[in-house]
Motif scaffolding. Structure first.
Motif, PDB file in Angstrom:
ATOM      1  N   GLU A  66      35.913  19.859  35.026  1.00  0.00           N
ATOM      2  CA  GLU A  66      36.839  19.656  33.918  1.00  0.00           C
ATOM      3  C   GLU A  66      38.242  19.979  34.422  1.00  0.00           C
ATOM      4  OE1 GLU A  66      35.579  21.999  30.599  1.00  0.00           O
ATOM      5  OE2 GLU A  66      33.912  20.669  30.120  1.00  0.00           O
ATOM      6  N   ASP A 112      29.343  12.506  30.352  1.00  0.00           N
ATOM      7  CA  ASP A 112      29.684  13.582  31.294  1.00  0.00           C
ATOM      8  C   ASP A 112      28.780  13.485  32.522  1.00  0.00           C
ATOM      9  OD1 ASP A 112      31.550  14.468  29.513  1.00  0.00           O
ATOM     10  OD2 ASP A 112      30.505  16.320  28.976  1.00  0.00           O
ATOM     11  N   ALA A 146      39.787  15.648  30.176  1.00  0.00           N
ATOM     12  CA  ALA A 146      40.230  16.631  31.171  1.00  0.00           C
ATOM     13  C   ALA A 146      41.302  16.040  32.079  1.00  0.00           C
ATOM     14  CB  ALA A 146      39.036  17.104  31.993  1.00  0.00           C
TER      15      ALA A 146
END
Length: 646
Positions: free
Chosen positions: A553, A533, A245
């Motif tokens: 993101e 994540d 991202a």
């Protein structure tokens, strides 16, 4: 033929079991050696008479693979395995005695290994033996195969040259970069673009703030300018969702800024072409990972549909993943790897970027490259960077000037990278944007955590938007050098939770609670969350009483019901390894009471360079820092040797 199966062999397995109980060996290492031993015994045509030395080699090889090495160097096996494994003499001596008599030197070891039925060497009939002997390196077969794939693919790509008009490249670089370099040396970013555009592979390395994504955005504009006939299929990827991202966000911003510079160029609409670049993806997603197998949907027979592939944070890409990526990349596609060669390598086997960048510091550019670089970029390569380091060196550029780290954080990172513990401690004790806390108890560290996490927890408590909460959470992070123990991730996460609850910043009550930060520990393709994540748990505004985990993101936020996340852990404290690809305004790094083989220069450097504005080191034992800075990680690998012979 007689095979030793009792007495001495029983003593050997007893020593292996003892080291396993002590935590010096994984259970897998002993199990693998037993598997090889059973297969060796079954070979009627060829097997070693005494299996104990072979079993010892198998145990050590399997253990080293678990520590990130792709092979076992036979000369190290012959001379000092004790130092290689990080064991004490008291641990090594009984195991060596139980495996005796051992070969006396590397030549004798090579002869023994070469005679084993479960070891394959080039030129012999291949029975898919689990071990491979390549020169003086002993491999598990799959790591030998992976290194072979990487070396062959990179070597082939490095030798390819595109026919280019250097004058045209020079003109475009002038538009994309503006005026030429200053007086303090060549513009390495401009050189990187000129060199990268001429080949099928390019490696751009450099520390934080050296402008790797700034450079690659201009490289993309340069590539797009030369593809007027048809749109280029461009893919952006990184090892983690967060890094992917960030890559997309940085490149989009840079390309939009560049669009104004090239507006009006005949037949070239950079904004329109930029809009065609899809979202950045994790490497697992790009290759089409499947939950039921190690194999990917994309491979040589079903290649990726790309013309240009940009991979960021390449230091985190392990050997097996790099081999799969190269196998799936069409021969005509351009591969660009971005990363910091001095950062920690992947937790899995291999140090691929470090191996590929073996000549990056020295340059090693030949006369042809120097002549082309001057014509295409207007930049003369300084004499100290000229040489003949091979094909890959001609396609590798190290960015050498940091635009972000010019103060104490930069000085600290430089001192650590150079192995100068004295200079590092001097910078830390001087204060400013860096700090040092040495205290035997956790108290000062826990108060630092409460102060650091207060902002995001107050935003969450006051009903702030998820985006605001996540951005506030990114301002502070506590990184640990180890997982276990009082000063590791396991010990500190619980202690921080207790302190935050006492400060009434969280109301725990159960495993899931509002404000809980979590890290995903396993890829989950159903919920589209991936290992590494990080999200924050908040009350679901649409379902009172329910909790959702929100993930950042780029500039977007997405969420998953907390009850759907099965593989997560609390992340007030996280390991330095897991922090790669992230940056925090204030980074606190925690070192344990005692050092060890895992605490090395690369880990300290990586922790420091996660900080944007402030860095604080906390440890109960200041001597651990100097020990870690003095220890440089050397992963055993044959990739450099394979590249040299292709």
């Amino acid at each position: 033929m007689s095979v030793v199966t009792s007495g001495g062999m029983a003593d050997f397995w007893r020593e292996v079991a003892l080291l396993t109980e002590q935590g010096a060996l994984r259970r897998l290492s002993g199990a693998f050696a037993r598997f090889v031993g059973a297969a060796e015994t079954s070979r009627a045509d060829r097997a070693v008479a005494d299996q104990r030395p072979l079993m010892l080699a198998c145990v050590l090889l399997s253990e080293l693979e678990g520590r990130g090495h792709s092979c076992l160097m036979v000369d190290q096996l012959a001379h000092d395995p004790c130092a290689l494994m990080g064991w004490t003499r008291e641990q090594w001596a009984p195991l060596a005695a139980a495996a005796a008599p051992l070969p006396k030197n590397a030549k004798s070891w090579l002869a023994l290994l070469g005679a084993a039925g479960q070891v394959w060497q080039a030129g012999e009939l291949d029975y898919d033996q689990p071990l491979v002997l390549d020169g003086e390196r002993l491999y598990l077969r799959r790591y030998w195969r992976d290194e072979t794939v990487v070396a062959a693919a990179i070597g082939t790509r490095a030798r390819q040259r595109r026919p280019l008009d250097a004058g045209q490249v020079h003109g475009w670089l002038a538009k994309l970069f503006g005026p030429g370099a200053g007086t303090d040396g060549p513009d390495w970013q401009r050189l990187a673009c000129a060199i990268a555009v001429r080949g099928d592979v390019a490696i751009i390395t450099g520390g934080p703030g050296t402008g790797k994504t700034y450079t690659v955005a201009r490289l993309l504009a340069l590539l797009l300018s030369g593809a007027a006939d048809q749109p280029l299929r461009i893919a952006l990827a990184a090892p983690t969702g967060k890094a992917a991202a960030r890559l997309k966000q940085s490149i989009d911003k840079a390309l939009q800024e560049l669009a104004g510079r090239v507006e009006g160029e005949a037949g070239f609409d950079l904004r329109a072409r930029t809009a065609l670049i899809g979202p950045a993806r994790t490497l697992h997603s790009l290759l089409g990972a499947r939950p039921d197998t190690r194999h990917f949907a994309h491979h040589r027979a079903n290649p990726l549909d790309v013309d240009v592939l940009i991979v960021d944070e390449a230091s985190m890409v392990h050997l097996e993943m790099m081999a799969a990526l190269l196998d799936a990349l069409p021969p005509s596609a351009t591969l660009v790897l971005l990363g910091d060669k001095d950062q920690l390598s992947s937790v899995e086997a291999g140090a691929v970027l470090g191996d590929l960048c073996q000549h990056a510091e020295q340059g090693g550019y030949d006369g042809e490259t120097a002549q082309y670089a001057l014509a295409a970029s207007g930049q003369a390569l300084p004499p100290q960077y000229l040489g003949a380091a091979g094909a890959l060196a001609q396609q590798t550029v190290m960015l050498r000037h940091s635009h972000r780290f010019s103060g104490p954080i930069g000085a600290l990172a430089l001192a650590v990278n150079q192995g100068d513990a004295g200079a590092a401690e001097q910078v830390l004790r001087a204060g400013g944007s860096v700090g040092w806390i040495e205290h035997a108890q956790q108290g000062p560290l826990l108060q630092l955590a409460v102060d650091g996490y207060r902002a995001y927890l107050e935003v969450a408590r006051d009903g702030g938007e998820p985006l605001a909460v996540l951005r506030a959470f990114e301002q502070f992070r506590l990184l640990c050098a180890v997982r276990e123990g009082e000063w590791g991730v396991a010990g500190l996460n619980g202690a921080i939770e207790q302190r935050l609850e006492a400060a009434r910043l969280i109301r725990k009550g159960a495993e899931w609670y509002a404000g809980r930060p979590v890290m995903v520990t396993r890829n989950d393709y159903g919920t589209r969350v991936y290992n590494g994540d990080i999200g924050v748990t908040l009350v679901d505004p649409g379902r009172p009483g329910s909790l959702r985990v929100y993930f950042l993101e780029g500039d977007q936020v997405r969420s998953v019901l907390a009850t759907r996340l099965r593989h997560v852990e609390t992340a007030f404290a996280m390991t330095v390894h897991k922090s790669q690809g992230s940056e925090f305004s204030h980074t606190v790094m925690v070192l344990p009471k005692a050092g060890g083989a895992m605490l090395a220069r690369e880990l300290i450097y990586t922790g420091i360079t996660r900080a944007r504005e402030r860095f604080t080191l906390v440890t109960p034992n200041g001597a651990v820092l100097a020990e870690a800075i003095a220890r440089k990680t050397q992963r055993a690998s044959g990739l450099r040797a394979m590249l040299a012979r292709i």
